[in-house]
Design a protein around this motif. Sequence first.
Motif, mmCIF file in Angstrom:
data_model
loop_
_atom_site.group_PDB
_atom_site.id
_atom_site.type_symbol
_atom_site.label_atom_id
_atom_site.label_comp_id
_atom_site.label_asym_id
_atom_site.label_seq_id
_atom_site.Cartn_x
_atom_site.Cartn_y
_atom_site.Cartn_z
ATOM 1 N N ASN A 1 51.197 33.924 41.670
ATOM 2 C CA ASN A 1 49.937 33.180 41.589
ATOM 3 C C ASN A 1 48.739 34.090 41.808
ATOM 4 O O ASN A 1 47.690 33.901 41.184
ATOM 5 C CB ASN A 1 49.943 32.023 42.593
ATOM 6 C CG ASN A 1 50.782 30.866 42.092
ATOM 7 O OD1 ASN A 1 51.003 30.730 40.895
ATOM 8 N ND2 ASN A 1 51.259 30.043 43.010
ATOM 9 N N CYS A 2 48.854 35.078 42.691
ATOM 10 C CA CYS A 2 47.785 36.069 42.864
ATOM 11 C C CYS A 2 47.534 36.764 41.526
ATOM 12 O O CYS A 2 46.392 36.924 41.088
ATOM 13 C CB CYS A 2 48.169 37.119 43.901
ATOM 14 S SG CYS A 2 48.169 36.531 45.585
ATOM 15 N N GLN A 3 48.628 37.159 40.889
ATOM 16 C CA GLN A 3 48.501 37.888 39.627
ATOM 17 C C GLN A 3 47.798 37.036 38.572
ATOM 18 O O GLN A 3 46.997 37.543 37.800
ATOM 19 C CB GLN A 3 49.880 38.324 39.151
ATOM 20 C CG GLN A 3 49.880 39.161 37.877
ATOM 21 C CD GLN A 3 49.204 40.510 38.057
ATOM 22 O OE1 GLN A 3 49.017 40.963 39.179
ATOM 23 N NE2 GLN A 3 48.805 41.111 36.950
ATOM 24 N N ARG A 4 48.101 35.759 38.571
ATOM 25 C CA ARG A 4 47.404 34.863 37.631
ATOM 26 C C ARG A 4 45.905 34.903 37.905
ATOM 27 O O ARG A 4 45.087 34.937 36.991
ATOM 28 C CB ARG A 4 47.897 33.427 37.789
ATOM 29 C CG ARG A 4 49.261 33.167 37.210
ATOM 30 C CD ARG A 4 49.689 31.732 37.492
ATOM 31 N NE ARG A 4 48.953 30.745 36.714
ATOM 32 C CZ ARG A 4 48.476 29.603 37.197
ATOM 33 N NH1 ARG A 4 48.640 29.298 38.463
ATOM 34 N NH2 ARG A 4 47.843 28.763 36.430
ATOM 35 N N GLY A 5 45.578 34.898 39.189
ATOM 36 C CA GLY A 5 44.165 34.937 39.570
ATOM 37 C C GLY A 5 43.484 36.221 39.110
ATOM 38 O O GLY A 5 42.333 36.200 38.666
ATOM 39 N N TYR A 6 44.221 37.321 39.174
ATOM 40 C CA TYR A 6 43.612 38.617 38.822
ATOM 41 C C TYR A 6 43.299 38.732 37.332
ATOM 42 O O TYR A 6 42.557 39.606 36.923
ATOM 43 C CB TYR A 6 44.539 39.774 39.234
ATOM 44 C CG TYR A 6 44.803 39.834 40.721
ATOM 45 C CD1 TYR A 6 43.842 39.402 41.634
ATOM 46 C CD2 TYR A 6 46.007 40.312 41.214
ATOM 47 C CE1 TYR A 6 44.092 39.436 42.986
ATOM 48 C CE2 TYR A 6 46.253 40.353 42.579
ATOM 49 C CZ TYR A 6 45.300 39.910 43.455
ATOM 50 O OH TYR A 6 45.549 39.945 44.787
ATOM 51 N N ARG A 7 43.873 37.842 36.527
ATOM 52 C CA ARG A 7 43.522 37.870 35.102
ATOM 53 C C ARG A 7 42.041 37.559 34.909
ATOM 54 O O ARG A 7 41.487 37.789 33.849
ATOM 55 C CB ARG A 7 44.342 36.829 34.332
ATOM 56 C CG ARG A 7 45.781 37.237 34.144
ATOM 57 C CD ARG A 7 46.478 36.182 33.273
ATOM 58 N NE ARG A 7 47.880 36.089 33.624
ATOM 59 C CZ ARG A 7 48.591 34.973 33.579
ATOM 60 N NH1 ARG A 7 48.026 33.844 33.212
ATOM 61 N NH2 ARG A 7 49.855 34.979 33.901
ATOM 62 N N ASN A 8 41.459 37.022 35.942
ATOM 63 C CA ASN A 8 40.040 36.662 35.891
ATOM 64 C C ASN A 8 39.148 37.856 36.202
ATOM 65 O O ASN A 8 37.939 37.703 36.394
ATOM 66 C CB ASN A 8 39.802 35.553 36.919
ATOM 67 C CG ASN A 8 38.528 34.802 36.672
ATOM 68 O OD1 ASN A 8 38.141 34.596 35.538
ATOM 69 N ND2 ASN A 8 37.871 34.406 37.751
ATOM 70 N N GLN A 9 39.700 39.044 36.235
ATOM 71 C CA GLN A 9 38.952 40.185 36.782
ATOM 72 C C GLN A 9 37.732 40.589 35.962
ATOM 73 O O GLN A 9 36.832 41.238 36.488
ATOM 74 C CB GLN A 9 39.874 41.378 37.023
ATOM 75 C CG GLN A 9 40.673 41.840 35.855
ATOM 76 C CD GLN A 9 40.157 43.128 35.265
ATOM 77 O OE1 GLN A 9 39.234 43.715 35.790
ATOM 78 N NE2 GLN A 9 40.747 43.540 34.164
ATOM 79 N N ARG A 10 37.662 40.204 34.694
ATOM 80 C CA ARG A 10 36.450 40.543 33.938
ATOM 81 C C ARG A 10 35.242 39.777 34.469
ATOM 82 O O ARG A 10 34.124 40.246 34.409
ATOM 83 C CB ARG A 10 36.649 40.259 32.446
ATOM 84 C CG ARG A 10 37.313 41.447 31.743
ATOM 85 C CD ARG A 10 37.076 41.384 30.276
ATOM 86 N NE ARG A 10 37.638 40.156 29.738
ATOM 87 C CZ ARG A 10 37.662 39.846 28.443
ATOM 88 N NH1 ARG A 10 37.134 40.671 27.567
ATOM 89 N NH2 ARG A 10 38.204 38.723 28.029
ATOM 90 N N GLU A 11 35.507 38.585 34.992
ATOM 91 C CA GLU A 11 34.413 37.793 35.569
ATOM 92 C C GLU A 11 34.214 38.127 37.050
ATOM 93 O O GLU A 11 33.113 38.090 37.558
ATOM 94 C CB GLU A 11 34.698 36.292 35.429
ATOM 95 C CG GLU A 11 34.248 35.698 34.115
ATOM 96 C CD GLU A 11 35.084 36.177 32.947
ATOM 97 O OE1 GLU A 11 36.302 36.272 33.110
ATOM 98 O OE2 GLU A 11 34.509 36.510 31.894
ATOM 99 N N ALA A 12 35.281 38.417 37.724
ATOM 100 C CA ALA A 12 35.196 38.704 39.161
ATOM 101 C C ALA A 12 36.054 39.937 39.438
ATOM 102 O O ALA A 12 37.249 39.842 39.640
ATOM 103 C CB ALA A 12 35.709 37.505 39.961
ATOM 104 N N ALA A 13 35.425 41.089 39.416
ATOM 105 C CA ALA A 13 36.164 42.354 39.487
ATOM 106 C C ALA A 13 36.401 42.776 40.932
ATOM 107 O O ALA A 13 36.254 43.937 41.276
ATOM 108 C CB ALA A 13 35.425 43.434 38.709
ATOM 109 N N TRP A 14 36.700 41.847 41.781
ATOM 110 C CA TRP A 14 37.033 42.190 43.154
ATOM 111 C C TRP A 14 38.120 41.264 43.654
ATOM 112 O O TRP A 14 38.430 40.248 43.037
ATOM 113 C CB TRP A 14 35.794 42.086 44.064
ATOM 114 C CG TRP A 14 35.234 40.697 44.132
ATOM 115 C CD1 TRP A 14 35.634 39.688 44.943
ATOM 116 C CD2 TRP A 14 34.185 40.163 43.321
ATOM 117 N NE1 TRP A 14 34.912 38.560 44.703
ATOM 118 C CE2 TRP A 14 34.019 38.818 43.722
ATOM 119 C CE3 TRP A 14 33.376 40.685 42.311
ATOM 120 C CZ2 TRP A 14 33.058 37.986 43.126
ATOM 121 C CZ3 TRP A 14 32.429 39.855 41.725
ATOM 122 C CH2 TRP A 14 32.277 38.531 42.133
#
Lengths: 173, 292
Positions: free
Chosen positions: B243-256
């Motif tokens: 689930n963390c990894q799914r969240g990290y797919r959002n990194q273009r919008e939230a790069a932290w």
Amino acid sequence: MNADVSLSQGLAKDDPTLRAKIEDFLYLEADLLDEWRIEEWFALFAEGATYEVPPTGDDKEADPATSLFYIADDYVRLRERVVRLTKKEAHSEFPRSQQRHMISNVRITAMTAGVADVTCNFITYRAKRGVVDTYYGKHLYRIDCAASPWKIKSKRSVLGMDMLYPGKLTIII
Amino acid sequence: MTTKQSATRSALIGIAAALAVLGTAFLIWQKVGPRAVTVAAGKFPEELVYARSSDDIVNAGALFTSKASPKPLAVIWIHGWGTNFYSPTYAMIGRALAARGYTTISGNTRMHDLGNGHAVIEYASPWGRPVARWVPSMGEDKREHLEALRNELIKRFGEQRGTRIAEFSRNMLIFPNLVINDIMAITVRTFYPDAANRMTVSAWALGARDEDHELRKLRLFNFLEFLGPGGFATPDDQEALENCQRGYRNQREAAWNDISKGMPRVGPPKNDDEEQMRSFWRQWRQRMAGAA
């Protein structure tokens, strides 16, 4: 095969209707798992029953006393597994995955005092959040056909894969 | 004996997220820069001591006993983060105080960095340990055997160390990807990121050479209750990581990645603070900067 020693409730290894009855029983088991009626699934097991998934690459004779299995449940721990799977704290299965249990190649390999040794091939699909995991292999059952209703005395699921690709085994396969 | 369990994960992680699964917590402090120090041997008896806190964290320290005109005053020295009681500076302070007549006990604040990004926590645990900790769920028939093993450990290593080996659990990270969990069984894990969304984790179970058949059976049974791909805990950790990894797919919008839990805490971090992840990335940054 000598039918005299294996007769029980009219069931013998070579009885042409026996395989159909056993298939019905296994289809019922598969359906209970597909539908997450897991407590009813557990009720199919006889007291003292075992449920095991040996490690991939081990032979069918693998012994949980000397080899590290994926699952080696005695009756008490199997009940705990079922209890756990009904709770939302079992994060891997909450929200629940969707499953389909497929069974084929059902064979009765022995029948002793009403207890049948049965093997069958299986494929179990598990889907969650867009990922489909596939487990396949062979089930080895010991089913007490003298009991009413029938009870599973042991179930061992021998994986046919060379590695546990899904990386986890959170369902009953 | 070693037994291998291979587990390839379908969708995973960055190393920071992987750290979240390594047992409950590792507390890693930023590495203290090395300094040249000359250490003189102590003149008075010194011994390692251990204390267990009310929340069951075991901590180590050193006792410096003064033999030279002891004063009716002892010093208890519990220092802050980022160092260890056995670092030369603190050992020398203890010796200097003992030489002046003050019996001194110096201890760490709970868990400690082992340096270079490695870390360990040690704690008393409720579960049985096949090495030598009997609990009722193992069965009355195993009691005598396990108590004999425990006595043997105490005979070989002394009361203190023998008890530690038998009683206490340890979760250890060797930076960056080796984990040794000495808990209800000993498991050694490695984890290798194969791609941005895939990680291979391998785990081995360790047992003693010439292990008694019944104890091996018990150890393997014990292992599976909690650990491994079909255990009652490990798959849930995996679920959290996925689930963390799914969240990290959002990194273009939230790069932290927010790993700030426990940052404002005054005093030692708690087990479920995220200090271990911050420390991992500090070490990572330090190494990457050094390589550049």
